[in-house]
Design a protein around this motif. Structure first.
Motif, short mmCIF file in Angstrom:
data_model
loop_
_atom_site.label_atom_id
_atom_site.label_comp_id
_atom_site.label_asym_id
_atom_site.label_seq_id
_atom_site.Cartn_x
_atom_site.Cartn_y
_atom_site.Cartn_z
N CYS A 46 25.24 -13.16 -13.45
CA CYS A 46 24.82 -13.85 -12.23
C CYS A 46 24.01 -12.90 -11.36
O CYS A 46 24.39 -11.76 -11.14
CB CYS A 46 26.08 -14.31 -11.48
N GLY A 48 23.57 -13.18 -8.27
CA GLY A 48 24.16 -13.06 -6.93
C GLY A 48 25.18 -11.94 -6.88
O GLY A 48 25.11 -11.06 -6.02
N CYS A 85 28.25 -19.81 -11.56
CA CYS A 85 29.12 -18.71 -11.14
C CYS A 85 30.21 -19.27 -10.24
O CYS A 85 29.96 -20.11 -9.39
CB CYS A 85 28.29 -17.66 -10.41
N ARG A 87 31.72 -17.73 -7.90
CA ARG A 87 31.54 -17.28 -6.50
C ARG A 87 30.25 -17.80 -5.89
O ARG A 87 30.22 -18.18 -4.72
CB ARG A 87 31.53 -15.75 -6.45
N CYS A 88 29.17 -17.77 -6.68
CA CYS A 88 27.85 -18.04 -6.08
C CYS A 88 27.30 -19.42 -6.40
O CYS A 88 26.25 -19.80 -5.87
CB CYS A 88 26.84 -17.00 -6.56
ZN LIG Z 1 27.82 -14.76 -8.79
#
Ligand SMILES: [Zn+2]
Length: 417
Positions: A46, A48, A85, A87-88
């Motif tokens: 990812c 990010g 992802c 988280r992102c």
């Molecule tokens: Zn991420």
């Protein structure tokens, strides 16, 4: 030997394999395209958070420009993936051979940036068949990486200076590190106001600024103020080179005015073509200039008296003790005040005001590289002169950091040049 084999030797990326290299006949010129794809089952990273994440979908094919081979443009061709992802969210993947939105591979970026240190940017663009914009972006990328990875923690001594960079009184403020071992350009700001130099302290951070022990500058008031306020623990030194410069300006003023007066009065034009023999140090004069100077000294002119005052002032720098230097300085100022030559009186007043800062020069000269500012100044002028097109602040800023910042480069990559 195939291109794939060479690439695997010099630039292997874990999780990816090179596929075939092919010759592409494009409209303007031929190019080599080398395919690259993820290893089977390899998970994308990812962009990010730089962690592995499950795949989401595929984007279109992208071409990343690589170091040219035998004058032929080379591209890596890759189909970008997007990841989902935790988280992102849905993000495009991060690839190891390029950063962010760069169309240039990192190898090519460093290749161009290294050449851009030796040649002008437009020459680099012409030689490697790329655009000025690409060279700029390469240098910008190298500078951003270098500044993010350089250490600015132990700065002991700085030199602050102003430089004119465009016609019409446009100035830059530059700050150098001038500690014994480490000499480099730390920071560039647009204009020369108090606000500008405050920008330097804001960039460096007050904790690091508090560690600065010496600050060297010219007599420009906004700099004096900001150094006194924001770097209060530093010993503030007035630069010898700037004092000499001010002195030369005053001589020039006296000479020009007196030459005009003499001409108007119809007197002997002794002062024409005398400018350089008055400004240069005697040991640097040519034979012709020396004769001219001897000639001049026979006349009791204001210019001559100002010149003798200036030359006499040079003895100041030879003093070993601060006390004796101070006594000499005071005596010199008294003589200058009695000279009845206004530009010299102006200098004497200004030297009296800054007496402590001038004498600090004797306290600091053993400890820091006071001459370094002048040297940097000359290199800086070379950089600005070498490339036209530096009319935008962002461009001159990047060019100066690249040339004078002494910035680190990543290790472990193949050096193409
Ligand atoms: Zn991420």
């Amino acid at each position: 030997m195939r291109l794939k084999v060479i690439l695997n030797r010099i630039e292997k990326h874990a999780g990816f394999v090179y596929t075939e290299a092919r010759w592409v006949e494009a409209a303007r010129e031929a190019a080599i395209e080398i395919g690259i794809r993820p290893r089977v089952g390899g998970r994308a990273m990812c962009s990010g958070c730089e962690r592995r994440a499950p795949g989401y979908d595929l984007l279109g094919e992208r071409r990343f420009e690589y170091v040219p081979l035998w004058g032929i443009a080379v591209f890596l061709v890759y189909t970008m993936r997007r990841v989902e992802c935790r988280r992102c969210g849905v993000r495009v993947e991060k690839v190891p051979w390029a950063s962010g939105k760069h169309q240039l591979t990192s190898s090519y970026l460093w290749f161009l940036a290294r050449w851009a240190r030796r040649l002008s940017w437009s020459e680099v663009a012409r030689i490697f068949g790329t655009s000025w914009g690409s060279v700029f972006r390469a240098v910008e990328g190298a500078v951003e990486w270098g500044r993010a990875h350089a250490s600015y923690d132990a700065i002991e001594a700085i030199g602050v200076d102003e430089v004119q960079w465009r016609r019409g009184h446009k100035y830059l403020t530059v700050v150098y590190e001038i500690s014994g071992q480490c000499r480099r350009l730390l920071w560039v700001g647009e204009h020369r106001e108090e606000q500008t130099l405050r920008g330097f302290v804001a960039w460096l951070g007050t904790a690091r600024a508090a560690k600065i022990r010496f600050a060297c500058s010219d007599m420009w008031k906004p700099y004096l103020n900001v150094i006194a306020q924001m770097i209060p623990r530093a010993i503030h030194v007035l630069d010898r080179f700037h004092i000499v410069q001010t002195m030369n300006k005053a001589i020039d003023e006296v000479r020009a005015k007196e030459a005009r007066t003499l001409k108007e009065a119809g007197a002997d034009p002794v002062l024409t073509h005398s400018r350089w023999c008055l400004l240069k140090r005697p040991r640097n004069l040519t034979d012709k200039q020396e004769n001219r100077l001897q000639d001049l000294l026979q006349h009791n002119l204001r210019t001559v008296r100002a010149y003798l005052l200036k030359e006499d002032f040079q003895f100041l720098w030879g003093y070993a003790s601060v006390g004796w230097a101070g006594r000499f300085l005071d005596a010199w100022c008294t003589r200058a005040m009695r000279s009845r030559i206004e530009p010299m009186k102006k200098i004497a007043r200004s030297l009296r005001t800054h007496r402590t800062l001038i004498l600090n020069w004797f306290r600091a000269r053993q400890l820091i590289a006071l001459g370094a500012v002048e040297g940097f100044n000359n290199k800086l002028k070379l950089t600005t002169r070498r490339s036209y097109g530096f009319r935008v602040f962002r461009v001159i800023e990047i060019a100066l950091y690249h040339a004078l910042g002494n910035l680190p480069e990543p290790e472990g990559t193949h050096r193409f040049c």
